[in-house]
Design an enzyme around this catalytic site. Structure first.
Site, PDB file in Angstrom:
ATOM      1  N   LYS A   1       6.019  -2.050  13.230  1.00  0.00           N
ATOM      2  CA  LYS A   1       4.662  -2.427  13.634  1.00  0.00           C
ATOM      3  C   LYS A   1       4.195  -3.617  12.801  1.00  0.00           C
ATOM      4  O   LYS A   1       3.977  -3.507  11.602  1.00  0.00           O
ATOM      5  CB  LYS A   1       3.675  -1.275  13.430  1.00  0.00           C
ATOM      6  CG  LYS A   1       2.358  -1.588  14.144  1.00  0.00           C
ATOM      7  CD  LYS A   1       1.190  -0.803  13.633  1.00  0.00           C
ATOM      8  CE  LYS A   1       0.516  -1.390  12.440  1.00  0.00           C
ATOM      9  NZ  LYS A   1      -0.081  -2.720  12.627  1.00  0.00           N
TER      10      LYS A   1
ATOM     11  N   GLU B   1       5.715  -1.006  -0.669  1.00  0.00           N
ATOM     12  CA  GLU B   1       5.557  -2.296  -1.361  1.00  0.00           C
ATOM     13  C   GLU B   1       4.082  -2.635  -1.282  1.00  0.00           C
ATOM     14  O   GLU B   1       3.579  -2.992  -0.211  1.00  0.00           O
ATOM     15  CB  GLU B   1       6.387  -3.389  -0.669  1.00  0.00           C
ATOM     16  CG  GLU B   1       7.889  -3.142  -0.672  1.00  0.00           C
ATOM     17  CD  GLU B   1       8.540  -3.407  -2.009  1.00  0.00           C
ATOM     18  OE1 GLU B   1       7.861  -3.933  -2.915  1.00  0.00           O
ATOM     19  OE2 GLU B   1       9.717  -3.069  -2.169  1.00  0.00           O
TER      20      GLU B   1
ATOM     21  N   CYS C   1       1.322 -10.953  -2.488  1.00  0.00           N
ATOM     22  CA  CYS C   1       1.212  -9.751  -3.317  1.00  0.00           C
ATOM     23  C   CYS C   1       1.541 -10.046  -4.772  1.00  0.00           C
ATOM     24  O   CYS C   1       0.957  -9.468  -5.678  1.00  0.00           O
ATOM     25  CB  CYS C   1       2.144  -8.680  -2.774  1.00  0.00           C
ATOM     26  SG  CYS C   1       3.812  -9.299  -2.507  1.00  0.00           S
TER      27      CYS C   1
ATOM     28  N   GLU D   1      -7.381  -7.041  -6.816  1.00  0.00           N
ATOM     29  CA  GLU D   1      -6.623  -8.030  -6.057  1.00  0.00           C
ATOM     30  C   GLU D   1      -7.580  -8.756  -5.103  1.00  0.00           C
ATOM     31  O   GLU D   1      -8.188  -8.134  -4.240  1.00  0.00           O
ATOM     32  CB  GLU D   1      -5.537  -7.301  -5.252  1.00  0.00           C
ATOM     33  CG  GLU D   1      -4.557  -8.240  -4.592  1.00  0.00           C
ATOM     34  CD  GLU D   1      -3.523  -7.495  -3.749  1.00  0.00           C
ATOM     35  OE1 GLU D   1      -3.891  -6.525  -3.079  1.00  0.00           O
ATOM     36  OE2 GLU D   1      -2.347  -7.900  -3.779  1.00  0.00           O
TER      37      GLU D   1
HETATM   38  P1  NAD Z   1      -3.159  -3.200   4.994  1.00  0.00           P
HETATM   39  O1  NAD Z   1      -2.707  -2.061   4.160  1.00  0.00           O
HETATM   40  O2  NAD Z   1      -4.559  -3.207   5.459  1.00  0.00           O
HETATM   41  O3  NAD Z   1      -2.269  -3.296   6.325  1.00  0.00           O
HETATM   42  C1  NAD Z   1      -0.865  -3.376   6.258  1.00  0.00           C
HETATM   43  C2  NAD Z   1      -0.281  -2.794   7.539  1.00  0.00           C
HETATM   44  O4  NAD Z   1      -0.598  -1.413   7.601  1.00  0.00           O
HETATM   45  C3  NAD Z   1      -0.858  -3.409   8.821  1.00  0.00           C
HETATM   46  O5  NAD Z   1       0.168  -3.504   9.766  1.00  0.00           O
HETATM   47  C4  NAD Z   1      -1.898  -2.387   9.246  1.00  0.00           C
HETATM   48  O6  NAD Z   1      -2.171  -2.404  10.633  1.00  0.00           O
HETATM   49  C5  NAD Z   1      -1.217  -1.088   8.846  1.00  0.00           C
HETATM   50  N1  NAD Z   1      -2.124   0.033   8.622  1.00  0.00           N
HETATM   51  C6  NAD Z   1      -3.435   0.008   8.298  1.00  0.00           C
HETATM   52  N2  NAD Z   1      -3.895   1.270   8.154  1.00  0.00           N
HETATM   53  C7  NAD Z   1      -2.849   2.108   8.378  1.00  0.00           C
HETATM   54  C8  NAD Z   1      -2.703   3.517   8.347  1.00  0.00           C
HETATM   55  N3  NAD Z   1      -3.702   4.336   8.052  1.00  0.00           N
HETATM   56  N4  NAD Z   1      -1.470   4.027   8.603  1.00  0.00           N
HETATM   57  C9  NAD Z   1      -0.428   3.217   8.858  1.00  0.00           C
HETATM   58  N5  NAD Z   1      -0.508   1.870   8.917  1.00  0.00           N
HETATM   59  C10 NAD Z   1      -1.713   1.319   8.665  1.00  0.00           C
HETATM   60  O7  NAD Z   1      -2.785  -4.490   4.168  1.00  0.00           O
HETATM   61  P2  NAD Z   1      -3.014  -6.016   4.569  1.00  0.00           P
HETATM   62  O8  NAD Z   1      -4.419  -6.355   4.253  1.00  0.00           O
HETATM   63  O9  NAD Z   1      -2.506  -6.278   5.930  1.00  0.00           O
HETATM   64  O10 NAD Z   1      -1.999  -6.767   3.577  1.00  0.00           O
HETATM   65  C11 NAD Z   1      -2.370  -7.185   2.336  1.00  0.00           C
HETATM   66  C12 NAD Z   1      -1.833  -6.243   1.269  1.00  0.00           C
HETATM   67  O11 NAD Z   1      -0.405  -6.180   1.350  1.00  0.00           O
HETATM   68  C13 NAD Z   1      -2.137  -6.746  -0.117  1.00  0.00           C
HETATM   69  O12 NAD Z   1      -2.597  -5.686  -0.916  1.00  0.00           O
HETATM   70  C14 NAD Z   1      -0.773  -7.232  -0.619  1.00  0.00           C
HETATM   71  O13 NAD Z   1      -0.642  -7.231  -2.010  1.00  0.00           O
HETATM   72  C15 NAD Z   1       0.164  -6.308   0.050  1.00  0.00           C
HETATM   73  N6  NAD Z   1       1.527  -6.876   0.122  1.00  0.00           N
HETATM   74  C16 NAD Z   1       2.496  -6.353  -0.700  1.00  0.00           C
HETATM   75  C17 NAD Z   1       3.779  -6.891  -0.685  1.00  0.00           C
HETATM   76  C18 NAD Z   1       4.865  -6.339  -1.586  1.00  0.00           C
HETATM   77  O14 NAD Z   1       6.037  -6.660  -1.367  1.00  0.00           O
HETATM   78  N7  NAD Z   1       4.524  -5.532  -2.588  1.00  0.00           N
HETATM   79  C19 NAD Z   1       4.083  -7.950   0.173  1.00  0.00           C
HETATM   80  C20 NAD Z   1       3.079  -8.454   0.995  1.00  0.00           C
HETATM   81  C21 NAD Z   1       1.797  -7.892   0.960  1.00  0.00           C
END
Ligand code: NAD
Length: 498
Positions: free
Chosen positions: A199, A273, A307, A404
């Site tokens: 997804k 992650e 991230c 963050e």
């Molecule tokens: P997010 O957690 O809001 O969303 C990430 C994904 O999860 C999206 O596809 C979203 O639709 C889905 N999602 C949201 N709620 C969900 C739920 N309850 N159950 C299952 N899936 C759900 O994060 P974001 O704002 O899209 O991304 C930014 C974050 O990602 C930042 O905190 C960043 O640090 C982190 N990030 C981490 C890495 C890493 O490798 N550690 C890499 C890239 C981004």
């Protein structure tokens, strides 16, 4: 730089330098290479099919132009995708010799290279990132991941993690590196013999759907890769599905914790992650001009939507004034604007919601008494934009030092001794990455062993390679992606020697 512009809503710094007023001729990359469809379905069993949820629009964050309408997968659509992934797993993919699976992955990697311009243009359009980054960083890393894991497919007995795949992997990814996160998830899963239901994020689904077309072009057996688009509810349906063997999630720490709670006690494997708040630490003997480049790369690459962004600059007190003067001069040369312009250094913020979050936390920085500075910088009228921003006078207690921000905002703190730098750098719930700038090898080794971070870069920043594992400590997650270690996430654990 867009012609119609408005001023950012905060004070800005010294008069522009010669470099910042130098006029560049726009050099936009053409969109003509794209065959953008008005609407997209879900990719299930090798075909595009209709979803049963409410379709949503994917927009260009730079212009707010609607790029396409995208299907939303409801729980029944997710169930259908998991069923075909299970069938493809047991009948085809897990039975295929690794050498044959590898051929498909090599084929996908080569098509990614052949279609790299198309992928880069669409990634910049849908995400808002500068074309020079999607073209020179994201897409080459995506292809490299498929090449790298293609090589592992027939060598799993040397992985140290066994050779037995887990089954069906549910994979959920964020919007900041849409294709790169897809590659980090799909390439190792397929190499190990799993099938996947992925997804993408709701604001950046389009390159994943283009990738679905690449799977068709590569003649990948139907059901091996399935792509279900939608927002959190679609992700949740995937997490809750009883026939998914593994959840691989990249995203925010808050959602990661909710997923960990959901799968706790189930038979599902999980890797997470999550977020980060990296310290980029500059000692007084560092080559300052190089360090400035590393600081700029660390926080302004991809608008700081990274991230592992170096969002906390820790600078040794004796050189703070000189370093900050150099940093401000360099920041004044950053060009913000059209992501498709090859001159652009800083593109658009990915969504209105993310822009609101960046503004809110930056305003809190003001209220907490930190000093905000941005170079003179015109922001385009339409779209979502935030100027490169520096906060000085920041203390450990400030929220801008702890949380963050996930935007182009750098908080500066100072230190006197290496042990104080370590103490401040580790004083965070996160532990994803860190940067160290010094001429002394012994100091690099000391810092690398003392810092609680999954990656420590020395005299560089943001270097990624498919052979190198990446992942976090503490609230930055669990598990590793990339390298031999990344195979462990998709193989059944076996005892040593088994
Ligand atoms: P997010 O957690 O809001 O969303 C990430 C994904 O999860 C999206 O596809 C979203 O639709 C889905 N999602 C949201 N709620 C969900 C739920 N309850 N159950 C299952 N899936 C759900 O994060 P974001 O704002 O899209 O991304 C930014 C974050 O990602 C930042 O905190 C960043 O640090 C982190 N990030 C981490 C890495 C890493 O490798 N550690 C890499 C890239 C981004």
């Amino acid at each position: 730089m867009a012609k119609k512009s408005k001023k950012p809503d905060q004070k800005s710094g010294p008069a522009p330098t010669a470099a910042s007023v130098f006029e560049y001729a726009p050099a936009p990359e053409s969109r003509a290479i794209l065959d953008l469809q008005p609407s997209y379905g879900l990719f299930v069993n090798g075909e595009f099919v209709e979803g049963h949820g409410a379709p949503f629009k994917s927009i260009s964050p730079a212009t707010e132009e609607v790029l396409a309408e995208v299907a939303e997968a409801d729980a029944a659509d997710v169930d259908a995708a998991v069923k075909v992934a299970r069938r493809a797993y047991s009948r085809v993919w897990s039975r295929m010799p690794g050498s044959e699976r590898g051929k498909y992955l090599y084929r996908i990697a080569r098509i990614i290279q052949e279609r790299s311009r198309e992928l880069a243009v669409l990634e910049s359009l849908d995400n808002g990132k500068p074309i020079k980054e999607s073209r020179d960083v994201d897409i080459p890393i995506v292809a490299a991941h498929f090449f790298y894991y293609a090589g592992w497919a027939d060598k799993l007995e040397f992985s140290g993690y066994g050779t037995t795949p887990l089954g069906v992997a549910g994979q959920i990814i964020p919007w900041n590196f849409p294709l790169m996160m897809l590659a980090w998830k799909i390439a190792p899963a397929l190499a190990c013999g799993n099938t996947v239901v992925l997804k993408p994020a709701e604001t950046t689904p389009l390159t994943a759907l283009l990738f679905a077309g690449i799977c068709q072009q590569a003649d990948l057996p139907p059901g091996v890769v399935n792509i279900v688009t939608g927002a959190g509810a679609t992700g949740q349906a995937l997490v809750e599905h009883p026939d998914v063997d593994k959840i691989a999630f990249t995203g925010s720490t808050a959602v990661g914790k909710a997923i960990a709670r959901e799968v706790a006690g189930s038979r599902k494997e999980v890797t997470l992650e999550l977020g980060g708040k990296a310290a980029n630490i500059v000692f007084d003997d560092a080559p300052l001009d190089q360090a400035v480049e590393g600081i700029v790369n660390g926080i302004f690459f991809n608008q700081g939507h990274v991230c592992c962004a170096g969002s906390r600059l820790l600078v040794q007190e004796s050189i703070a004034e000189e370093l900050l003067a150099k940093l401000k001069t360099r920041m004044a040369t950053l060009r913000l604007g059209d992501p498709l312009d090859k001159n652009t250094d800083v593109g658009a913020i990915n969504s209105a919601e993310q822009l609101a979050r960046i503004r809110e936390l930056s305003d809190i920085g003001d209220q907490e008494g930190a000093d905000r500075w941005s170079p003179p910088c015109d922001l385009p009228e339409r779209g979502f934009w935030f100027p490169p921003t520096l906060f000085t006078g920041v203390s450990q207690a400030h929220r801008i030092a702890r949380e963050e921000i996930f935007g182009p905002v750098l908080s500066v703190l100072t230190f006197r001794t290496p042990s104080e730098a370590v103490e401040k750098a580790n004083n965070t719930p996160y532990g994803l990455s860190a940067g160290v700038w010094t001429e002394k090898g012994s100091l690099i080794l000391y810092m690398a062993s003392a810092l609680r971070a999954g990656v420590v870069w020395a005299n560089t920043f943001n270097k990624f390679d498919p052979t190198s594992p990446f992942g976090g400590y503490k609230e930055s997650g669990q598990g590793r992606e990339g390298g031999r270690h990344g195979l462990a996430a998709y193989l059944k654990a076996t005892k040593a020697g088994e």
